[in-house]
Design a protein around this motif. Sequence first.
Motif, PDB file in Angstrom:
ATOM      1  N   LEU A   1       1.024  -1.161  -0.014  1.00  0.00           N
ATOM      2  CA  LEU A   1      -0.044   0.027   0.030  1.00  0.00           C
ATOM      3  C   LEU A   1       0.700   1.212  -0.010  1.00  0.00           C
ATOM      4  O   LEU A   1       0.483   2.119  -0.647  1.00  0.00           O
ATOM      5  N   GLY A   2       1.923   0.960   0.603  1.00  0.00           N
ATOM      6  CA  GLY A   2       3.034   2.426   0.834  1.00  0.00           C
ATOM      7  C   GLY A   2       3.620   2.427  -0.611  1.00  0.00           C
ATOM      8  O   GLY A   2       3.693   3.688  -1.109  1.00  0.00           O
ATOM      9  N   ILE A   3       3.704   1.589  -1.373  1.00  0.00           N
ATOM     10  CA  ILE A   3       4.214   1.793  -2.786  1.00  0.00           C
ATOM     11  C   ILE A   3       3.013   2.190  -3.644  1.00  0.00           C
ATOM     12  O   ILE A   3       3.202   3.254  -4.439  1.00  0.00           O
ATOM     13  N   PHE A   4       1.864   1.852  -3.536  1.00  0.00           N
ATOM     14  CA  PHE A   4       0.800   2.599  -4.240  1.00  0.00           C
ATOM     15  C   PHE A   4       0.639   4.080  -3.967  1.00  0.00           C
ATOM     16  O   PHE A   4       0.314   4.641  -4.688  1.00  0.00           O
ATOM     17  N   TYR A   5       0.547   4.186  -2.579  1.00  0.00           N
ATOM     18  CA  TYR A   5       0.560   5.451  -2.222  1.00  0.00           C
ATOM     19  C   TYR A   5       1.579   6.388  -2.838  1.00  0.00           C
ATOM     20  O   TYR A   5       1.388   7.541  -3.476  1.00  0.00           O
ATOM     21  N   ASP A   6       2.831   5.937  -2.913  1.00  0.00           N
ATOM     22  CA  ASP A   6       3.997   6.887  -3.477  1.00  0.00           C
ATOM     23  C   ASP A   6       3.688   6.862  -5.146  1.00  0.00           C
ATOM     24  O   ASP A   6       3.789   7.832  -5.549  1.00  0.00           O
ATOM     25  N   LEU A   7       3.182   5.830  -5.603  1.00  0.00           N
ATOM     26  CA  LEU A   7       3.109   5.801  -7.061  1.00  0.00           C
ATOM     27  C   LEU A   7       1.934   6.950  -7.356  1.00  0.00           C
ATOM     28  O   LEU A   7       1.991   7.778  -8.308  1.00  0.00           O
ATOM     29  N   SER A   8       0.833   6.973  -6.435  1.00  0.00           N
ATOM     30  CA  SER A   8      -0.051   8.036  -6.728  1.00  0.00           C
ATOM     31  C   SER A   8       0.131   9.486  -6.693  1.00  0.00           C
ATOM     32  O   SER A   8       0.083  10.212  -7.457  1.00  0.00           O
ATOM     33  N   ALA A   9       1.290   9.469  -5.678  1.00  0.00           N
ATOM     34  CA  ALA A   9       1.855  10.939  -5.716  1.00  0.00           C
ATOM     35  C   ALA A   9       2.835  11.293  -6.790  1.00  0.00           C
ATOM     36  O   ALA A   9       2.774  12.413  -7.190  1.00  0.00           O
ATOM     37  N   MET A  10       3.617  10.208  -7.174  1.00  0.00           N
ATOM     38  CA  MET A  10       4.406  10.447  -8.233  1.00  0.00           C
ATOM     39  C   MET A  10       3.680  10.580  -9.654  1.00  0.00           C
ATOM     40  O   MET A  10       4.079  11.718 -10.518  1.00  0.00           O
ATOM     41  N   LEU A  11       2.577  10.216  -9.738  1.00  0.00           N
ATOM     42  CA  LEU A  11       1.649  10.310 -11.026  1.00  0.00           C
ATOM     43  C   LEU A  11       0.905  11.824 -10.971  1.00  0.00           C
ATOM     44  O   LEU A  11       0.956  12.354 -11.870  1.00  0.00           O
ATOM     45  N   SER A  12       0.756  12.023  -9.521  1.00  0.00           N
ATOM     46  CA  SER A  12       0.237  13.542  -9.518  1.00  0.00           C
ATOM     47  C   SER A  12       1.279  14.449  -9.985  1.00  0.00           C
ATOM     48  O   SER A  12       0.982  15.404 -10.444  1.00  0.00           O
ATOM     49  N   GLU A  13       2.435  14.262  -9.436  1.00  0.00           N
ATOM     50  CA  GLU A  13       3.377  15.226  -9.842  1.00  0.00           C
ATOM     51  C   GLU A  13       3.714  15.375 -11.261  1.00  0.00           C
ATOM     52  O   GLU A  13       3.752  16.445 -11.994  1.00  0.00           O
ATOM     53  N   ILE A  14       3.843  14.275 -11.962  1.00  0.00           N
ATOM     54  CA  ILE A  14       4.004  13.923 -13.381  1.00  0.00           C
ATOM     55  C   ILE A  14       3.026  14.795 -14.138  1.00  0.00           C
ATOM     56  O   ILE A  14       3.285  15.374 -15.367  1.00  0.00           O
ATOM     57  N   THR A  15       1.570  14.666 -13.768  1.00  0.00           N
ATOM     58  CA  THR A  15       0.768  15.066 -14.499  1.00  0.00           C
ATOM     59  C   THR A  15      -0.002  16.516 -14.210  1.00  0.00           C
ATOM     60  O   THR A  15      -0.664  17.236 -14.815  1.00  0.00           O
ATOM     61  N   GLY A  16       0.726  17.100 -13.034  1.00  0.00           N
ATOM     62  CA  GLY A  16      -0.102  18.140 -12.214  1.00  0.00           C
ATOM     63  C   GLY A  16      -1.236  18.182 -11.780  1.00  0.00           C
ATOM     64  O   GLY A  16      -1.972  19.200 -11.782  1.00  0.00           O
ATOM     65  N   MET A  17      -1.710  17.008 -11.196  1.00  0.00           N
ATOM     66  CA  MET A  17      -3.144  16.739 -10.713  1.00  0.00           C
ATOM     67  C   MET A  17      -2.961  16.757  -9.222  1.00  0.00           C
ATOM     68  O   MET A  17      -1.910  16.608  -8.787  1.00  0.00           O
TER      69      MET A  17
END
Length: 490
Positions: free
Chosen positions: A121-137
């Motif tokens: 779950l920690g990995i998925f949480y970090d992935l969500s944050a990385m995708l937010s950063e990449i897309t500006g969402m």
Amino acid sequence: MARRYRQARWDEPLLSELSRKGRAGFLPPTDPKIEAWKGARQILPADLRSTELRLPELAELQVLRHFNRLSQMNFSVESGTYPLGSCTMKYNPKVSEYIAGSPGMKEVHPLQSEATIQGLLGIFYDLSAMLSEITGMDSFSLTPAAGAQGEFAGVLMIRKYLRDQGKDKDEILVPDSAHGTNPASAAMAGFKVVKVPSDERGLVSLDQVEKLVSPRTAGMMLTVPNTLGLFESDVGPVARAIHDAGGLMYYDGANMNALLGKARPGDMGFDVVHLNLHKTFATPHGGGGPGAGPVGVGETLRDYLPVPVVRKNGEAYSLDYKVPKSIGRLKGSYANSAILLRAYCYIRLLGAGGLDNVSSLAVVAANYLLSKLDPQAYALLQGKGLRRKHEAIVSVRSTMSGGAMKVAKGLLDYGVHSPTVYFPLTVEEALMIEPTESETLEALDEYADLLNELHGKLQRGGLEDEPKNTSVGRIDEAKASHPLSLKVKW
Ligand SMILES: *Cc1c(COP(=O)(O)O)cnc(C)c1O
């Protein structure tokens, strides 16, 4: 192309970090949730077979040869150049396979208690944050299992949001160059699709959008760069026009490979995006699956995300099923977790600089290949003078009919894959070429030479019944897709 793409490499510290997180995911012997699930799924005695199953008796070597032969009949990016436009058939680094296949990752049960999968779950949480950063969402839900499901989730969120605002809007604008899933998703969500014709540049123009926008406009779905590989230069004013009409902007992120590290849909004015992890973020795909199409939103739609969404409270991670205005659940389990893991590894291994390099090289590779093609044979019909992004669409110019199909079939004899053919529908005899950042300069040269050579053959009346060197020859496509029989004979 002097600098080569920095391949995702074996990285010991990351591997040991992930293996630690994965170990937290081993199935505990008595997880009450799983015991209950097993109990509910007992096979009734009447449903159990009473005779032994008749299995073919084969030696290990025979089985091995069978599967090895089947694997050789297949074609993948590991067999040869695979520039299937729009699909982004890039190399999937083996290090990600290694991680996704490690026991702590792959043996997790979808119903396992959250306390036992904190690492994952920690990995998925970090992935969500990385995708937010990449897309500006603002935030992401990783649950959609494909780009198309991400789109569907996105337009459902737009619909629910507008209804909550008491707005009666039922039209979504979709450009004529869009991928077929865009109008399909909008229609499935109950919207009327309003087609936006591309102009002579192959782009959506503000003029055209202003003509079609109305109080009924709920939003617009836009792919940037579009399926012609062209950056939608009017995107800012178009987004403003849609917002002024009270609608929302949807970003089809399947072409994000061109913009990684360069531009962000959030900054362009989009309210909701999906990404195709199986394209841009190097996870295997083909043959219809598996995939992952996480959907990200700006603040406006934050409370509408499909559930569950991964949250962090203090040091603990959890799956939140109570997102206040959520459109609900899209699939049985949380997500295609093995795909998410591979995408996470890819991002971590490349880092911000590496991702930026990916899109630079993908764009250079497409333009380089294009520059090597004979312009008399392969013409750019739209967007003359405009720089392509990660893919280009050429029209096969020939006195012979069905040129695109014949050239594509001819290519297969040379151990390479053909580009996408006859898509988008707005370009006649279209070949849609996307070499990605994975190919070497030599491979690009070879591919361009082959295309030029095959055009000569086409003009001389050749390429009538290719391919001849593949395990399956030219098939009757209509027959293959219509009276399809999938019966298994024992
Ligand atoms: C691939 C693609 C989609 C659909 O994604 P799937 O994961 O195949 O469902 C949507 N839009 C574009 C532009 C695409 O290339």
